[in-house]
Design an enzyme around this catalytic site. Structure first.
Site, PDB file in Angstrom:
ATOM      1  N   LYS A 113      74.380  66.855  63.334  1.00  0.00           N
ATOM      2  CA  LYS A 113      74.654  67.712  64.380  1.00  0.00           C
ATOM      3  C   LYS A 113      75.908  67.722  64.929  1.00  0.00           C
ATOM      4  CE  LYS A 113      69.861  69.328  65.022  1.00  0.00           C
ATOM      5  NZ  LYS A 113      69.194  68.471  64.095  1.00  0.00           N
TER       6      LYS A 113
HETATM    7  C1  LIG Z   1      68.242  68.808  63.351  1.00  0.00           C
HETATM    8  C2  LIG Z   1      68.057  67.869  62.190  1.00  0.00           C
HETATM    9  C3  LIG Z   1      67.521  68.359  60.921  1.00  0.00           C
HETATM   10  C4  LIG Z   1      67.064  69.756  60.749  1.00  0.00           C
HETATM   11  O1  LIG Z   1      68.151  70.531  60.805  1.00  0.00           O
HETATM   12  P1  LIG Z   1      67.746  72.285  61.136  1.00  0.00           P
HETATM   13  O2  LIG Z   1      69.362  72.958  61.223  1.00  0.00           O
HETATM   14  O3  LIG Z   1      67.283  72.217  62.500  1.00  0.00           O
HETATM   15  O4  LIG Z   1      66.935  72.681  60.159  1.00  0.00           O
HETATM   16  C5  LIG Z   1      67.160  67.484  59.852  1.00  0.00           C
HETATM   17  N1  LIG Z   1      67.590  66.321  59.938  1.00  0.00           N
HETATM   18  C6  LIG Z   1      68.148  65.627  61.208  1.00  0.00           C
HETATM   19  C7  LIG Z   1      68.471  64.245  61.218  1.00  0.00           C
HETATM   20  C8  LIG Z   1      68.290  66.548  62.186  1.00  0.00           C
HETATM   21  O5  LIG Z   1      68.928  65.907  63.160  1.00  0.00           O
END
Ligand SMILES: *Cc1c(COP(=O)(O)O)cnc(C)c1O
Length: 499
Positions: A113
């Site tokens: 993120k």
């Molecule tokens: C947020 C997250 C996901 C999922 O991603 P989305 O965009 O919500 O589908 C998968 N793995 C990790 C480590 C995350 O932080």
């Protein structure tokens, strides 16, 4: 480029406006009004560029009311050597002849993120200035763990903004919780909610659309915005790394430009994989998008059957950032595959809200299943995958990435498609140490130790360095102690804003 709402209830807006608003006033999500297409020369030119240069090229296509200089300033402030511990920003690790790990966890919070949330605050501040807005922006975030910390790091001490992050009290790991409650910065708040992620997300959505509160905010010169993956400014930076991975493969001679690859994404809110879908739609040569879920396999069922049904038990898993039963960004995909049919999308979303489910028509289902392939991985399979990959390749992956790899294996077994495949590696294994240690160490090695002690044990065993942001986390002072019920989220916001 204009942006329209998936619910069709507003006139199109500029990208700056879409980023500033976060969610559309009619409750829909912003999407580009027209398709963005690239050609072979565009892709060819990207190959010799570095990550930042590639980002500027791709963002410019979508954010054409920003000047190239503005975009370059944002990109060059976001993807820097002091924030990312790898100079390639999103490096590609070649696991074997077919599998390429796109490491998206080299940012300040060790999860993917950061890729978007280091950039979004810069885009948002520029968007607000561009629109002549004087109001202070209040960012509200609902997080299943990783978004919250990444948003706090992205927005801390950014002038003209403040940020409030809500997380489910029992739904995040020890490390994730410590990362949030120790957050520094003069404009940051974190609040634990007694509930799960869906409760938390719904609570935040209600605050956003609470007209009375929004009105009172206005009179005080405050305006809400969102850093959740429903904000277009979150989605567009994620498109970049799929292009970048493809270009790295071409630059290393692993593929020829034009060759088709697959992309596998461990999925929760459907943001990351949706960015891969946009990359494919733009013309990146992608054969199949593989949507990997954990035991909360609502998306697997949807992609296989066309029925989205959230009326099922919410399961807490060892891949908590994917513990989601309402994948918000799916709404954007529905809008795209129905050729922007907002009436249809609205009816499905209303049905989801009122009855907990909806079923798409056969044409839409077929279209989705020609692009996406989906399956899920249970808890044991996840741990097994971490262990097997470590034993075979001496490469350590986190629980979310393991879900991706295991579902990819299932894809290969089911289809025999041996196209080269990029796996989105979404978090550092050290971020989910408890489970990762359970997979690669003996019971004796881990019993009686907490996640923080296990960081050292794991690093020693695997000969790896603990990422700097996670080191000594348990020794940092706790700065945030807010806790509230699901029903108290609004009053908590009012209190934190000094109403
Ligand atoms: C947020 C997250 C996901 C999922 O991603 P989305 O965009 O919500 O589908 C998968 N793995 C990790 C480590 C995350 O932080």
């Amino acid at each position: 480029m204009q942006y329209e709402s998936t619910r069709g209830g507003i006139d199109p807006v500029s990208s700056a406006e879409a980023i500033k608003l976060g969610i559309a006033p009619d409750g829909g999500l912003f999407v580009p009004a027209k398709k963005v297409k690239i050609n072979d020369i565009f892709l060819q030119n990207l190959i010799s560029m570095d990550y930042r240069e590639r980002a500027i090229e791709i963002l410019s296509l979508f954010l054409d009311d920003f000047s190239r200089e503005e975009i370059a300033e944002c990109v060059n402030s976001a993807y820097t050597a002091d924030k990312f511990d790898n100079s390639e920003i999103a490096p590609l690790y070649i696991l074997n002849n077919n599998v390429y790990m796109l490491e998206l966890f080299h940012g300040p919070t060790c999860a993917f993120k950061d890729m978007a949330l280091q950039l979004l605050p810069h885009l948002l501040v520029k968007a607000v200035r561009k629109l002549g807005e004087k109001d202070k922006i209040v960012i509200l975030v609902a997080t299943s763990g990783d978004t919250g910390k990444a948003a706090l790091e992205g927005f801390k001490d950014v002038d003209g903004t403040s940020i409030i992050v809500f997380y489910p009290d029992e739904g995040v790991s020890q490390v994730q919780k410590m990362q949030m409650v120790t957050q520094e910065g003069k404009n940051v708040h974190t609040v634990a909610v007694r509930g799960n992620f869906d409760d938390t997300q719904n609570g935040v959505k209600e605050i956003f659309t609470d007209n009375e509160l929004v009105h009172r905010m206005q009179s005080k010169g405050l305006k809400f915005s969102s850093a959740n993956s429903i904000n277009w400014g979150r989605l567009v930076p994620q498109i970049v790394y799929y292009f970048s991975a493809y270009c790295d493969m071409a630059a290393k001679g692993e593929i020829k430009p034009g060759d088709e690859i697959n992309i596998t994404v461990p999925t929760g809110n459907f943001g990351n994989i949706l960015a891969a879908y946009y990359a494919k739609e733009m013309g990146l040569p992608v054969r199949r998008l593989i949507c990997a879920s954990n035991d909360n396999n609502v998306l697997t069922d949807f992609i296989k059957t066309g029925t989205y049904n959230r009326k099922r038990e919410f399961k807490k898993t060892i891949s908590p950032s994917m513990d989601i039963l309402i994948s918000s960004n799916l709404e954007r995909l529905l809008y795209e595959v129905t050729n922007h049919n907002s009436a249809l999308v609205r009816s499905w979303m209303e049905s989801l809200k009122n009855t907990g489910e909806y079923t798409v028509d056969e044409e839409t289902r077929k279209k989705i299943s020609s692009i996406f392939w989906a399956d899920y991985t249970d808890e044991n399979e996840t741990l097994n995958t971490i262990q097997c990959i470590y034993d075979e390749y001496h490469y350590l992956i986190d629980t979310h990435t393991a879900v991706g790899l295991d579902v990819y294996d299932k894809y290969v077994i089911s289809t025999n498609d041996m196209s080269k495949t990029v796996i989105a590696s979404t978090a550092s294994p050290f971020k989910f140490t408890g489970s990762v240690a359970l997979a690669v160490l003996s019971e004796d090695g881990i019993s009686g130790r907490n996640e923080f002690e296990l960081l050292d044990v794991l690093a020693n065993k695997c000969g790896l360095k603990i990422p700097a942001p996670l080191k000594d986390l348990d020794k940092k002072p706790v700065l945030h102690r807010n806790v509230c019920l699901r029903t108290e989220m609004k009053v908590t916001v009012e209190r934190l804003l000094g109403f």
